[in-house]
Design a protein around this motif. Sequence first.
Motif, short mmCIF file in Angstrom:
data_model
loop_
_atom_site.label_atom_id
_atom_site.label_comp_id
_atom_site.label_asym_id
_atom_site.label_seq_id
_atom_site.Cartn_x
_atom_site.Cartn_y
_atom_site.Cartn_z
N GLY A 157 -5.51 -20.45 27.04
CA GLY A 157 -6.05 -19.12 26.79
C GLY A 157 -5.85 -18.70 25.34
N GLU A 158 -6.73 -17.87 24.85
CA GLU A 158 -6.69 -17.50 23.43
C GLU A 158 -5.81 -16.30 23.14
OE1 GLU A 158 -9.78 -14.97 25.31
OE2 GLU A 158 -9.22 -17.09 25.42
N LYS A 159 -5.45 -15.52 24.16
CA LYS A 159 -4.76 -14.25 23.92
C LYS A 159 -3.43 -14.42 23.20
CE LYS A 159 -6.89 -11.56 27.62
NZ LYS A 159 -6.67 -10.76 28.85
N GLU A 160 -2.64 -15.41 23.63
CA GLU A 160 -1.32 -15.59 23.01
C GLU A 160 -1.41 -16.00 21.55
OE1 GLU A 160 0.94 -19.08 24.35
OE2 GLU A 160 -0.81 -19.61 25.57
N TYR A 161 -2.57 -16.57 21.14
CA TYR A 161 -2.74 -16.96 19.75
C TYR A 161 -3.32 -15.81 18.91
CZ TYR A 161 -2.21 -21.59 21.79
OH TYR A 161 -1.73 -22.67 22.47
N PHE A 162 -4.13 -14.96 19.54
CA PHE A 162 -4.85 -13.93 18.80
C PHE A 162 -4.15 -12.56 18.81
CE2 PHE A 162 -9.14 -16.18 19.82
CZ PHE A 162 -8.77 -17.21 18.98
#
Length: 325
Positions: free
Chosen positions: A175-180
């Motif tokens: 998932g992208e949330k933890e990076y963004f």
Amino acid sequence: MAPRANWKGFLRLSLVTCPVALYPATSDTEKVSFNQINRKTGHRIKYAKVDADTGEEVAAEDIMKGYKVDTDTYIEVSKDELDDIALESTHTIEIDEFVPKADIDNRYLIRPYYLVPDGKVGHDAFAVIRETIRSMNKVAIGRVVLTNREHIIALEPLDKGLMGTLLRYPYEVRGEKEYFEDIQDVKITKDMLDLAKHIVEQKSGSFEPDAFEDHYESALIDLINKKRAGVTPSAKTAPKSSGNVINLMDALKRSLATERQAAPAPKAASSSKATGKKPRKAVAGQREMLLPISGKRTAKEEPKVQAPKKAEKPARPSVRSKKAG
């Protein structure tokens, strides 16, 4: 000659079935590759499968798969047990559904394959399946087993055949949330956005992969040619740092001015389709290699650059005339 098929079996849409073969659509064999060699002897390094505790080499028939559950604790799984759980899709690509291509997230794409009829029979059934997918303007989703693992495959028409793209499972996509989540919300002014758009317009063009050049591959070829000819490669000077840019607007303005200066003069026919000429292959330099890296050179494909006779024996001890591997 076409490469060997990675998989052969059947393509099935409900009751319509035809024999097919799956071929890799990409290849890395043209890239420069290296062997590991012993610096002292020039001999090639090889790897042996050894017992981690005893250090003794283990015969292939004594090696099996094991799933690690704890330190030094494994669940042993035999080949027969793996074969017993193989699914029907081992020999059949069953089309399960049709979806819009835009629905497939690019993060799920793995690698492309070509799917073609296998043999002289089944071309009619293959054409029916291909044209059905084409007429619906959708992508067919099926399953295929490669290297003992089941994969999702997306099929779409490509010329007279089908292109199949392997897809990842959801658990393989992060998932992208933890990076963004730490990216700051900033306000972009209209002037900045307009300048950035102008830069994009200066760099805009059509997608022509034949114009791409692998600069690292070209540098490898140049390095090997020089060493083969007994020439000592010169050390590359590090690029000077331009310093930190404080003013973003100033950077955009200077970038736009630079792009305008570097923009080529307009051509009457910019694309290869308009001129009718084939674009030059980006890695054409490999044909000039002094060493036949690919191992497929024929008598008609002599290198354009000939090594001097005195360079038959390398001038530097790091280059060995003995063939490694």
